[in-house]
Design a protein around this motif. Structure first.
Motif, PDB file in Angstrom:
ATOM      1  N   ASP A 154     -40.992  45.141 -29.816  1.00  0.00           N
ATOM      2  CA  ASP A 154     -41.291  46.173 -28.820  1.00  0.00           C
ATOM      3  C   ASP A 154     -42.045  45.575 -27.636  1.00  0.00           C
ATOM      4  O   ASP A 154     -41.786  45.918 -26.478  1.00  0.00           O
ATOM      5  CB  ASP A 154     -42.117  47.293 -29.449  1.00  0.00           C
ATOM      6  CG  ASP A 154     -41.304  48.145 -30.418  1.00  0.00           C
ATOM      7  OD1 ASP A 154     -40.066  48.225 -30.241  1.00  0.00           O
ATOM      8  OD2 ASP A 154     -41.896  48.706 -31.347  1.00  0.00           O
ATOM      9  N   ARG A 155     -42.975  44.678 -27.923  1.00  0.00           N
ATOM     10  CA  ARG A 155     -43.711  44.007 -26.858  1.00  0.00           C
ATOM     11  C   ARG A 155     -42.761  43.145 -26.021  1.00  0.00           C
ATOM     12  O   ARG A 155     -42.775  43.193 -24.787  1.00  0.00           O
ATOM     13  CB  ARG A 155     -44.812  43.133 -27.461  1.00  0.00           C
ATOM     14  CG  ARG A 155     -45.506  42.191 -26.471  1.00  0.00           C
ATOM     15  CD  ARG A 155     -46.534  42.893 -25.650  1.00  0.00           C
ATOM     16  NE  ARG A 155     -47.058  42.034 -24.590  1.00  0.00           N
ATOM     17  CZ  ARG A 155     -48.190  42.277 -23.957  1.00  0.00           C
ATOM     18  NH1 ARG A 155     -48.931  43.311 -24.260  1.00  0.00           N
ATOM     19  NH2 ARG A 155     -48.601  41.478 -22.977  1.00  0.00           N
ATOM     20  N   LEU A 156     -41.926  42.357 -26.686  1.00  0.00           N
ATOM     21  CA  LEU A 156     -40.992  41.500 -25.967  1.00  0.00           C
ATOM     22  C   LEU A 156     -40.043  42.318 -25.105  1.00  0.00           C
ATOM     23  O   LEU A 156     -39.709  41.926 -23.979  1.00  0.00           O
ATOM     24  CB  LEU A 156     -40.206  40.633 -26.950  1.00  0.00           C
ATOM     25  CG  LEU A 156     -41.015  39.613 -27.766  1.00  0.00           C
ATOM     26  CD1 LEU A 156     -40.084  38.803 -28.658  1.00  0.00           C
ATOM     27  CD2 LEU A 156     -41.817  38.693 -26.861  1.00  0.00           C
ATOM     28  N   LEU A 216     -39.584  41.774 -21.189  1.00  0.00           N
ATOM     29  CA  LEU A 216     -38.293  41.404 -20.627  1.00  0.00           C
ATOM     30  C   LEU A 216     -37.855  42.384 -19.545  1.00  0.00           C
ATOM     31  O   LEU A 216     -37.324  41.983 -18.499  1.00  0.00           O
ATOM     32  CB  LEU A 216     -37.247  41.321 -21.738  1.00  0.00           C
ATOM     33  CG  LEU A 216     -37.392  40.136 -22.691  1.00  0.00           C
ATOM     34  CD1 LEU A 216     -36.534  40.333 -23.926  1.00  0.00           C
ATOM     35  CD2 LEU A 216     -37.031  38.823 -21.987  1.00  0.00           C
ATOM     36  N   GLU A 217     -38.080  43.673 -19.767  1.00  0.00           N
ATOM     37  CA  GLU A 217     -37.720  44.664 -18.757  1.00  0.00           C
ATOM     38  C   GLU A 217     -38.606  44.536 -17.520  1.00  0.00           C
ATOM     39  O   GLU A 217     -38.127  44.669 -16.388  1.00  0.00           O
ATOM     40  CB  GLU A 217     -37.808  46.076 -19.347  1.00  0.00           C
ATOM     41  CG  GLU A 217     -36.730  46.379 -20.367  1.00  0.00           C
ATOM     42  CD  GLU A 217     -35.329  46.269 -19.782  1.00  0.00           C
ATOM     43  OE1 GLU A 217     -34.868  47.232 -19.137  1.00  0.00           O
ATOM     44  OE2 GLU A 217     -34.694  45.208 -19.971  1.00  0.00           O
ATOM     45  N   ALA A 218     -39.887  44.263 -17.721  1.00  0.00           N
ATOM     46  CA  ALA A 218     -40.771  44.036 -16.580  1.00  0.00           C
ATOM     47  C   ALA A 218     -40.298  42.835 -15.770  1.00  0.00           C
ATOM     48  O   ALA A 218     -40.297  42.853 -14.532  1.00  0.00           O
ATOM     49  CB  ALA A 218     -42.204  43.827 -17.062  1.00  0.00           C
ATOM     50  N   CYS A 219     -39.892  41.789 -16.467  1.00  0.00           N
ATOM     51  CA  CYS A 219     -39.365  40.593 -15.812  1.00  0.00           C
ATOM     52  C   CYS A 219     -38.113  40.921 -15.011  1.00  0.00           C
ATOM     53  O   CYS A 219     -37.996  40.566 -13.836  1.00  0.00           O
ATOM     54  CB  CYS A 219     -39.073  39.524 -16.868  1.00  0.00           C
ATOM     55  SG  CYS A 219     -38.203  38.064 -16.261  1.00  0.00           S
ATOM     56  N   GLN A 279     -40.585  30.520 -14.151  1.00  0.00           N
ATOM     57  CA  GLN A 279     -42.017  30.331 -13.901  1.00  0.00           C
ATOM     58  C   GLN A 279     -42.801  31.623 -13.728  1.00  0.00           C
ATOM     59  O   GLN A 279     -43.916  31.752 -14.234  1.00  0.00           O
ATOM     60  CB  GLN A 279     -42.216  29.417 -12.700  1.00  0.00           C
ATOM     61  CG  GLN A 279     -41.850  27.980 -13.006  1.00  0.00           C
ATOM     62  CD  GLN A 279     -42.121  27.045 -11.853  1.00  0.00           C
ATOM     63  OE1 GLN A 279     -43.167  27.091 -11.227  1.00  0.00           O
ATOM     64  NE2 GLN A 279     -41.162  26.184 -11.562  1.00  0.00           N
ATOM     65  N   ALA A 280     -42.257  32.598 -13.015  1.00  0.00           N
ATOM     66  CA  ALA A 280     -43.003  33.842 -12.824  1.00  0.00           C
ATOM     67  C   ALA A 280     -43.217  34.547 -14.162  1.00  0.00           C
ATOM     68  O   ALA A 280     -44.334  34.982 -14.478  1.00  0.00           O
ATOM     69  CB  ALA A 280     -42.266  34.758 -11.850  1.00  0.00           C
ATOM     70  N   MET A 281     -42.162  34.660 -14.969  1.00  0.00           N
ATOM     71  CA  MET A 281     -42.328  35.245 -16.291  1.00  0.00           C
ATOM     72  C   MET A 281     -43.242  34.371 -17.140  1.00  0.00           C
ATOM     73  O   MET A 281     -44.074  34.881 -17.908  1.00  0.00           O
ATOM     74  CB  MET A 281     -40.988  35.424 -16.992  1.00  0.00           C
ATOM     75  CG  MET A 281     -41.122  36.094 -18.357  1.00  0.00           C
ATOM     76  SD  MET A 281     -39.563  36.360 -19.203  1.00  0.00           S
ATOM     77  CE  MET A 281     -40.158  37.194 -20.691  1.00  0.00           C
ATOM     78  N   GLY A 282     -43.109  33.058 -16.998  1.00  0.00           N
ATOM     79  CA  GLY A 282     -43.931  32.148 -17.784  1.00  0.00           C
ATOM     80  C   GLY A 282     -45.416  32.300 -17.503  1.00  0.00           C
ATOM     81  O   GLY A 282     -46.247  32.201 -18.416  1.00  0.00           O
ATOM     82  N   HIS A 283     -45.791  32.528 -16.254  1.00  0.00           N
ATOM     83  CA  HIS A 283     -47.194  32.771 -15.929  1.00  0.00           C
ATOM     84  C   HIS A 283     -47.702  34.010 -16.660  1.00  0.00           C
ATOM     85  O   HIS A 283     -48.777  34.003 -17.264  1.00  0.00           O
ATOM     86  CB  HIS A 283     -47.364  32.950 -14.416  1.00  0.00           C
ATOM     87  CG  HIS A 283     -47.452  31.668 -13.663  1.00  0.00           C
ATOM     88  ND1 HIS A 283     -48.224  31.513 -12.531  1.00  0.00           N
ATOM     89  CD2 HIS A 283     -46.857  30.466 -13.855  1.00  0.00           C
ATOM     90  CE1 HIS A 283     -48.111  30.279 -12.072  1.00  0.00           C
ATOM     91  NE2 HIS A 283     -47.270  29.627 -12.856  1.00  0.00           N
ATOM     92  N   ALA A 284     -46.913  35.091 -16.568  1.00  0.00           N
ATOM     93  CA  ALA A 284     -47.332  36.337 -17.217  1.00  0.00           C
ATOM     94  C   ALA A 284     -47.373  36.182 -18.738  1.00  0.00           C
ATOM     95  O   ALA A 284     -48.290  36.681 -19.405  1.00  0.00           O
ATOM     96  CB  ALA A 284     -46.383  37.466 -16.817  1.00  0.00           C
ATOM     97  N   TRP A 285     -46.396  35.498 -19.285  1.00  0.00           N
ATOM     98  CA  TRP A 285     -46.324  35.263 -20.736  1.00  0.00           C
ATOM     99  C   TRP A 285     -47.559  34.505 -21.208  1.00  0.00           C
ATOM    100  O   TRP A 285     -48.232  34.904 -22.156  1.00  0.00           O
ATOM    101  CB  TRP A 285     -45.051  34.477 -21.034  1.00  0.00           C
ATOM    102  CG  TRP A 285     -44.859  34.009 -22.444  1.00  0.00           C
ATOM    103  CD1 TRP A 285     -45.418  32.906 -23.021  1.00  0.00           C
ATOM    104  CD2 TRP A 285     -44.055  34.617 -23.452  1.00  0.00           C
ATOM    105  NE1 TRP A 285     -44.995  32.784 -24.313  1.00  0.00           N
ATOM    106  CE2 TRP A 285     -44.148  33.828 -24.610  1.00  0.00           C
ATOM    107  CE3 TRP A 285     -43.232  35.746 -23.481  1.00  0.00           C
ATOM    108  CZ2 TRP A 285     -43.479  34.120 -25.790  1.00  0.00           C
ATOM    109  CZ3 TRP A 285     -42.563  36.039 -24.661  1.00  0.00           C
ATOM    110  CH2 TRP A 285     -42.681  35.244 -25.800  1.00  0.00           C
TER     111      TRP A 285
END
Length: 530
Positions: free
Chosen positions: A284-286, A290-293, A436-442
Motif C-alpha cells: 500500500d505504501r509503495l 509510485l502514484e505520487a511519482c 533521481q527525483a523518486m530516489g531522493h523521496a524514497w
C-alpha cells in the motif's frame, strides 16, 4: 542496528572529514585532498576528475555538473548550475525539417556544450583552497599510469561495446582490440591525460578555447553539429538560488529548474501526510509512492525546461493547491491510467559525490554524461567523451523544453541537502537518471519517516514507475508477494536492465562532532573518513 549475520555494509564513521563516492579511487582521492588542506569542494572536484577517468561510462569532462555547497555546514546553501547549452545555430524547426521527431542518442544534436570544466573552475575559485593543478593531479596520474577496471564500471563498459565500436575515436580511446577492457585489467587514457594536464595548467580556457576546443568543434561539425568555437568560448555556468520544502521536521534543499529537483520536492509533499507504518516495503505504501511519482513526473514533462526560455513557477509547483489537486488523482488501490504520458529517454549514468571537511563545509556534487557512455562520441585528439544531454530536449514547437539557440535542456541530475535548526544534517544524492527525483523521496522517507540508517535505506529493494505509463521496474530482491500485490493494482511489473541507481550520503552529528557516511552497494564505491 545492522544484522551482522546478513550481507551488507557498515556505516563509516569519523571526525575530521568524510567522502562518499561510487568508486574507491575517487573516495581515496577526496580523502587525500582533504588531508592536504583542501576544502570539501577541492575534494569533490578531485574525486569527480578521477571518476571521469576510471568510470568513463558514468561521467566525464564532456558532461555537465551541478552542486550544492554549505559553507561551514550552515543552511546558507549556495547552488551552482553547470549545465551546457545548445549551439546558437540550433532550432527545433531546423531539426524537424531534417525529418527528426526526436533527437537520436549519437547525433551531434544530442551534444550540448559541456559545462563541467567551467563549473569546476568557478567552484574551486570561490570555495577551494588548493591550486587546480593539485586538485587534478590524481586524475592525471590515473589516466597516464593506468587504473584497474572495477567490477561495476567494467560490467557497464561491456554493455556499451556496440555503441563505442560505432565511433572510430571511441573505439581507439575506450576499447581494447574492439572490446571493453576486462574487469581487473589496467587501462590508460593518454589523450584524456594530456587534456587534463592542459586544463590543470591553463584553467577553463584550455578546454573552451584553443586546440582542444578546435578538436571538439571540428569533430562535432563533421557529424552535422552546428557547434562553433564561439559557443564553446561563451560557455559559463552560474550560481542559482536553491529551492526547498519541509519534510518530516527537516528542510530539503535542491537546485532549481531546469533540473528536476523540484519534482523530488513535489513527491515529498505528496507523501508528507502519508503514515509511515511499520514496513517500508508495504504494497500500500509503495502504491502511493509510485502514484505520487507518476503524477509529479507528468507535471515535470509538461512544464520543466530552461527558465531563461520560459519561466518555471516553482511556487506554483509546490503550492498547496497543486499538491492537493494531484493528491486527489491517486485512486483507491488502482493505477490511474489517465495521467498524461510522454516518451522519456532511458536510464542514465551519473556520478554523485558528497564530501564534508574538518570545518564542516559540505559539498553535494553531481557530474554526468547522461546515458551510459553518453553519446558514444569521442573527440579525436583530446579524447573527450561527449554526453547526450540534448536528447532530453523535445522538438515540439512552443514547449518549455524545446531545443533552441543557447537553451539548456531539462536535467535529471540533482544534488540534495537536508537541514534542521539552521545546519546541515544530510548531504546526499542519488544516481540513475530519471529515477533521481523518486530516489531522493524514497531515501529521505526511509531515513526520516521510518528511522532507518542511511546504509539500510540504500540497501532496500527499489521500484521505479517509468514516466509515461504504468510500467514499474522492480529489483529482483523485492519479495514476490509484493510484486504480485502491485501487479494486482494494475501495474505492469518488469525487471530493470540492471540495478536501479545508486546513492551516497553523509550525516553530520553536531552534538558529538562525528560524521557518518554511506555508499550504495549497487556501485563500486565506498565511504571513507579520517
Amino acid at each position: 542496528m545492522r544484522n551482522f549475520e546478513q550481507p551488507g555494509r557498515s556505516l563509516v564513521r569519523s571526525t575530521h572529514g568524510m567522502a562518499a563516492t561510487s568508486h574507491p579511487a575517487a573516495s581515496l582521492a577526496a580523502i587525500d585532498t582533504l588531508r592536504q588542506g583542501g576544502t570539501a569542494m577541492d575534494a569533490a572536484v578531485a574525486a569527480c576528475a578521477v571518476q571521469c577517468v576510471v568510470e568513463p561510462g558514468s561521467t566525464g569532462i564532456g558532461g555537465d555538473c551541478f552542486a550544492l555547497y554549505a559553507p561551514r555546514g550552515t543552511d546558507r546553501i549556495v547552488a551552482f548550475d553547470g549545465s551546457g547549452r545548445a549551439p546558437m545555430a540550433t532550432t527545433a524547426a531546423a531539426l524537424r525539417d531534417m525529418g527528426m521527431s526526436s533527437i537520436p542518442r549519437s547525433s551531434a544534436h544530442a551534444i550540448t556544450v559541456p559545462g563541467a570544466v567551467d563549473a569546476w573552475c568557478q567552484l574551486l575559485r570561490d570555495h577551494g583552497a588548493l591550486p587546480l593543478s593539485q586538485v587534478l593531479a590524481p586524475a592525471i596520474e590515473a589516466a597516464t599510469q593506468g587504473y584497474v577496471v572495477a567490477e561495476r564500471a567494467g560490467t557497464d563498459w561491456a554493455k556499451q561495446e556496440k555503441l563505442l565500436a560505432g565511433d572510430d575515436n571511441a573505439q581507439r580511446h575506450l576499447l581494447v582490440q574492439g572490446r571493453a577492457p576486462a574487469i581487473g585489467s589496467v587501462h590508460r587514457q593518454q589523450a584524456l591525460a594530456a587534456t587534463l594536464q592542459a586544463i590543470a595548467a591553463q584553467g577553463r580556457d584550455a578546454f573552451y578555447t584553443g586546440a582542444i576546443a578546435g578538436d571538439m568543434v571540428d569533430y562535432l561539425q563533421s557529424l552535422g553539429g552546428r557547434h562553433t568555437l564561439q559557443d564553446f568560448a561563451a560557455c559559463q555556468g552560474h550560481y542559482v538560488t536553491p529551492i526547498s520544502t519541509g519534510f518530516a521536521g527537516h528542510e530539503v534543499h535542491e537546485c532549481p529548474p531546469a533540473g528536476q529537483g523540484v519534482i523530488a520536492l513535489m513527491i515529498l509533499r505528496l507523501l508528507q501526510d502519508l503514515p509511515a507504518g511499520h514496513n517500508p516495503l508495504d504494497p500500500d505504501r509503495l502504491f502511493r509512492e509510485l502514484e505520487a511519482c507518476r503524477l509529479a513526473y507528468s507535471v515535470r514533462d509538461a512544464v520543466i525546461g530552461d527558465p531563461a526560455g520560459a519561466a518555471v513557477d516553482v511556487d506554483w509547483l509546490l503550492s498547496d493547491g497543486l499538491i492537493d489537486a494531484l493528491r486527489q488523482q491517486i485512486l483507491d488501490g488502482r493505477v490511474n491510467r489517465d495521467i498524461p504520458a510522454f516518451t522519456p529517454p532511458t536510464h542514465s549514468d551519473t556520478v554523485y559525490i558528497t564530501v564534508v571537511d574538518k570545518d564542516r563545509n559540505c559539498a553535494s556534487f553531481i557530474n554526468s554524461v547522461f546515458s551510459p557512455f553518453g553519446s558514444g562520441r569521442v573527440s579525436p585528439a583530446s579524447g573527450v567523451l561527449f554526453h547526450n544531454r540534448g536528447q532530453s530536449f523535445t522538438l515540439a514547437e512552443g514547449h518549455p523544453n524545446a531545443i533552441g539557440p543557447g537553451k539548456r535542456p531539462m536535467h535529471t541530475i540533482i544534488p540534495g541537502m537536508v537541514t534542521r535548526d539552521g545546519r546541515v544534517r544530510f548531504s546526499f544524492g542519488v544516481m540513475g537518471g530519471q529515477y533521481q527525483a523518486m530516489g531522493h523521496a524514497w531515501f529521505l522517507s526511509r531515513v526520516l519517516q521510518y528511522g532507518m540508517d542511511m546504509q539500510a535505506a540504500m540497501a532496500l529493494p527499489r521500484v521505479f514507475a517509468r514516466p509515461g505509463g504504468w510500467t514499474v521496474e522492480h529489483e529482483g530482491t523485492l519479495a514476490p508477494a509484493t510484486v504480485e500485490a502491485l501487479r494486482a493494482r494494475g501495474y505492469d511489473m518488469v525487471p530493470p536492465d540492471w540495478a536501479i541507481g545508486g546513492a551516497q550520503a553523509i550525516e553530520i552529528d553536531w552534538e558529538t562532532g562525528t560524521l557518518t557516511g554511506a555508499s550504495d552497494h549497487r556501485k563500486d564505491g565506498c565511504a571513507l573518513g579520517y
